[in-house]
Design an enzyme around this catalytic site. Structure first.
Site, PDB file in Angstrom:
ATOM      1  N   VAL A 144       1.044  -1.139  -0.075  1.00 47.48           N
ATOM      2  CA  VAL A 144       0.003   0.196   0.466  1.00 47.48           C
ATOM      3  C   VAL A 144       0.655   1.232  -0.064  1.00 47.48           C
ATOM      4  CG1 VAL A 144      -2.233  -1.195   0.695  1.00 47.48           C
ATOM      5  CG2 VAL A 144      -0.092   0.364   2.499  1.00 47.48           C
ATOM      6  N   ASP A 145       1.981   1.000   0.134  1.00 47.98           N
ATOM      7  CA  ASP A 145       2.893   2.467   0.487  1.00 47.98           C
ATOM      8  C   ASP A 145       3.071   2.814  -0.894  1.00 47.98           C
ATOM      9  OD1 ASP A 145       3.351   2.087   3.243  1.00 47.98           O
ATOM     10  OD2 ASP A 145       4.945   0.713   3.182  1.00 47.98           O
ATOM     11  N   MET A 161      -0.554   6.257   6.653  1.00 47.26           N
ATOM     12  CA  MET A 161       0.915   5.442   6.992  1.00 47.26           C
ATOM     13  C   MET A 161       1.884   5.781   5.494  1.00 47.26           C
ATOM     14  SD  MET A 161      -0.352   1.150   6.698  1.00 47.26           S
ATOM     15  CE  MET A 161      -0.748   0.889   8.188  1.00 47.26           C
ATOM     16  N   GLY A 162       2.714   5.503   5.575  1.00 45.63           N
ATOM     17  CA  GLY A 162       3.777   5.931   5.215  1.00 45.63           C
ATOM     18  C   GLY A 162       5.612   6.381   5.850  1.00 45.63           C
ATOM     19  N   ARG A 163       6.231   5.356   5.768  1.00 44.96           N
ATOM     20  CA  ARG A 163       7.235   5.652   6.466  1.00 44.96           C
ATOM     21  C   ARG A 163       8.624   6.813   5.910  1.00 44.96           C
ATOM     22  NH1 ARG A 163       9.623   0.899   6.709  1.00 44.96           N
ATOM     23  NH2 ARG A 163       8.854   0.147   7.929  1.00 44.96           N
ATOM     24  N   GLU A 199       3.152   9.345   8.142  1.00 45.30           N
ATOM     25  CA  GLU A 199       3.758   8.941   9.562  1.00 45.30           C
ATOM     26  C   GLU A 199       5.120   8.965   9.848  1.00 45.30           C
ATOM     27  OE1 GLU A 199       3.008   4.504  10.418  1.00 45.30           O
ATOM     28  OE2 GLU A 199       3.880   3.795   8.745  1.00 45.30           O
ATOM     29  N   LEU A 219      -6.457   0.432   9.306  1.00 51.95           N
ATOM     30  CA  LEU A 219      -7.651  -0.274   8.802  1.00 51.95           C
ATOM     31  C   LEU A 219      -7.402   0.057   7.343  1.00 51.95           C
ATOM     32  CD1 LEU A 219     -10.925  -0.166   8.992  1.00 51.95           C
ATOM     33  CD2 LEU A 219     -10.434   2.542   9.924  1.00 51.95           C
ATOM     34  N   GLN A 220      -5.856   1.879   6.429  1.00 52.30           N
ATOM     35  CA  GLN A 220      -6.121   2.056   5.388  1.00 52.30           C
ATOM     36  C   GLN A 220      -5.393   0.715   5.143  1.00 52.30           C
ATOM     37  OE1 GLN A 220      -2.619   4.911   5.850  1.00 52.30           O
ATOM     38  NE2 GLN A 220      -3.186   4.185   7.545  1.00 52.30           N
ATOM     39  N   ARG A 221      -5.363  -0.157   4.987  1.00 61.31           N
ATOM     40  CA  ARG A 221      -5.060  -1.344   4.293  1.00 61.31           C
ATOM     41  C   ARG A 221      -5.474  -2.657   4.919  1.00 61.31           C
ATOM     42  NH1 ARG A 221       1.092  -2.968   7.434  1.00 61.31           N
ATOM     43  NH2 ARG A 221       0.060  -4.060   9.325  1.00 61.31           N
TER      44      ARG A 221
END
Length: 304
Positions: free
Chosen positions: A41-42, A86-88, A138, A191-193
């Site tokens: 998903v990233d 999300m998104g490191r 994030e 939840l997003q994934r």
């Protein structure tokens, strides 16, 4: 009797495909193949146009952004709303929420977080609208590399920092600095994934087609240490084509959101970015429900 291992995942998973393939070659192990199938998903894999799984997660986030924007606008009071995604290292998911046209400020991990500049932008928007909707990834960092996230932990199994809490940290800063007196945070977390009731039909169909392409490629016994990828076909109508790439070209590399697609002063994304996102979010596959009214799922093998 297993001859081919299809490994599904992101850049760390492609590193595993590379390692297994190289191990087999070094030890003269014949008759087994290792084939990578991208899924993250990233959306942070190099070479490939976009990753299976991303579009559905992006659709969940865009829908959430729109619906929470409608909700917080019910009230006339001053308010800041913060949506954390999300998104490191890559801000693709956060940026995708801008398709709604309702995001005031976007904070990406690709850009150094300038607190003073950002606070000035929030004040300006509140003065204009009495509200400000912020989307933050994030993995946002300061100039010294430290995470804004209040939830930083040690690391995951691949040595990456476990994040979570950037939205809450930002909320506390905004209130402490007197930028606003009221702020809400929606942390989408897992939840997003995993929200299967909201999917992109384009994503689902492309994922199936990519799997079939990987299967067809595997008919060649020499096809190992490879990842099946997809690229966008140029033209007025959206379409893709499949190709193969060495998994080592994907392993342990990160494709960030292009900074040239980010508007100055955290003000969202360019039209080019929207043109990239919009075709991916189209359609909704038919969802089957059980007698209790919840989505039906195939029972995972580890629970059988």
């Amino acid at each position: 009797d297993i001859r081919t291992m299809f490994y599904i995942g992101g850049n760390d998973s492609m590193d595993t495909v590379t390692s297994l393939s190289e191990y087999a070659t070094e030890h003269n192990i014949e008759g087994i193949q290792f084939v990578g199938c991208p899924k993250t998903v990233d959306n942070d894999l190099r070479i490939i146009d976009h990753c299976p799984g991303f579009a559905s997660a992006a659709k969940v986030l865009a829908t959430t952004q729109l619906q929470t924007w409608l909700d917080y606008n019910v009230y006339t009071r001053e308010e800041v709303f913060i949506l954390e995604t999300m998104g490191r290292d890559a801000g693709w998911l956060a940026a995708s929420t801008c398709v709604t046209g309702k995001v005031d400020l976007l904070v990406l991990p690709e850009e150094v977080f300038d607190k003073d500049l950002f606070f000035d932008q929030v004040r300006e928007i509140i003065a204009e609208k009495n509200k400000c909707y912020i989307v933050i990834s994030e993995g946002v960092r300061y100039a010294d590399g430290t995470y804004l996230s209040a939830g930083k932990s040690k690391d995951d199994t691949f040595g990456h920092a476990i994040l979570g809490g950037a939205g809450q940290a930002l909320k506390e800063m905004l209130i402490e600095e007197g930028v606003t007196s009221r702020a809400k945070v929606q942390d989408m977390s897992t939840l997003q994934r995993s929200y299967a009731a909201q999917q992109s039909k384009v994503d689902v169909e492309e994922s199936f087609r990519l799997g079939m392409s990987a299967h067809m490629h595997s008919m060649d016994p020499s096809f190992t240490g490879k990842m099946v990828a997809l690229r966008r076909v140029e033209g007025d109508v959206y379409d893709i084509e499949f190709f193969a790439v060495d998994s080592k070209e994907i392993a342990n590399h990160v494709k960030g959101f292009p900074l040239e697609w980010a508007l100055p002063n955290y003000r969202g994304v360019t039209q080019e970015a929207l043109d990239y996102f919009v075709p991916l979010l189209q359609g909704q596959p038919h969802i089957y429900y059980d007698d209790n009214g919840t989505p039906r799922h195939v029972k995972p093998y580890y629970l059988r």
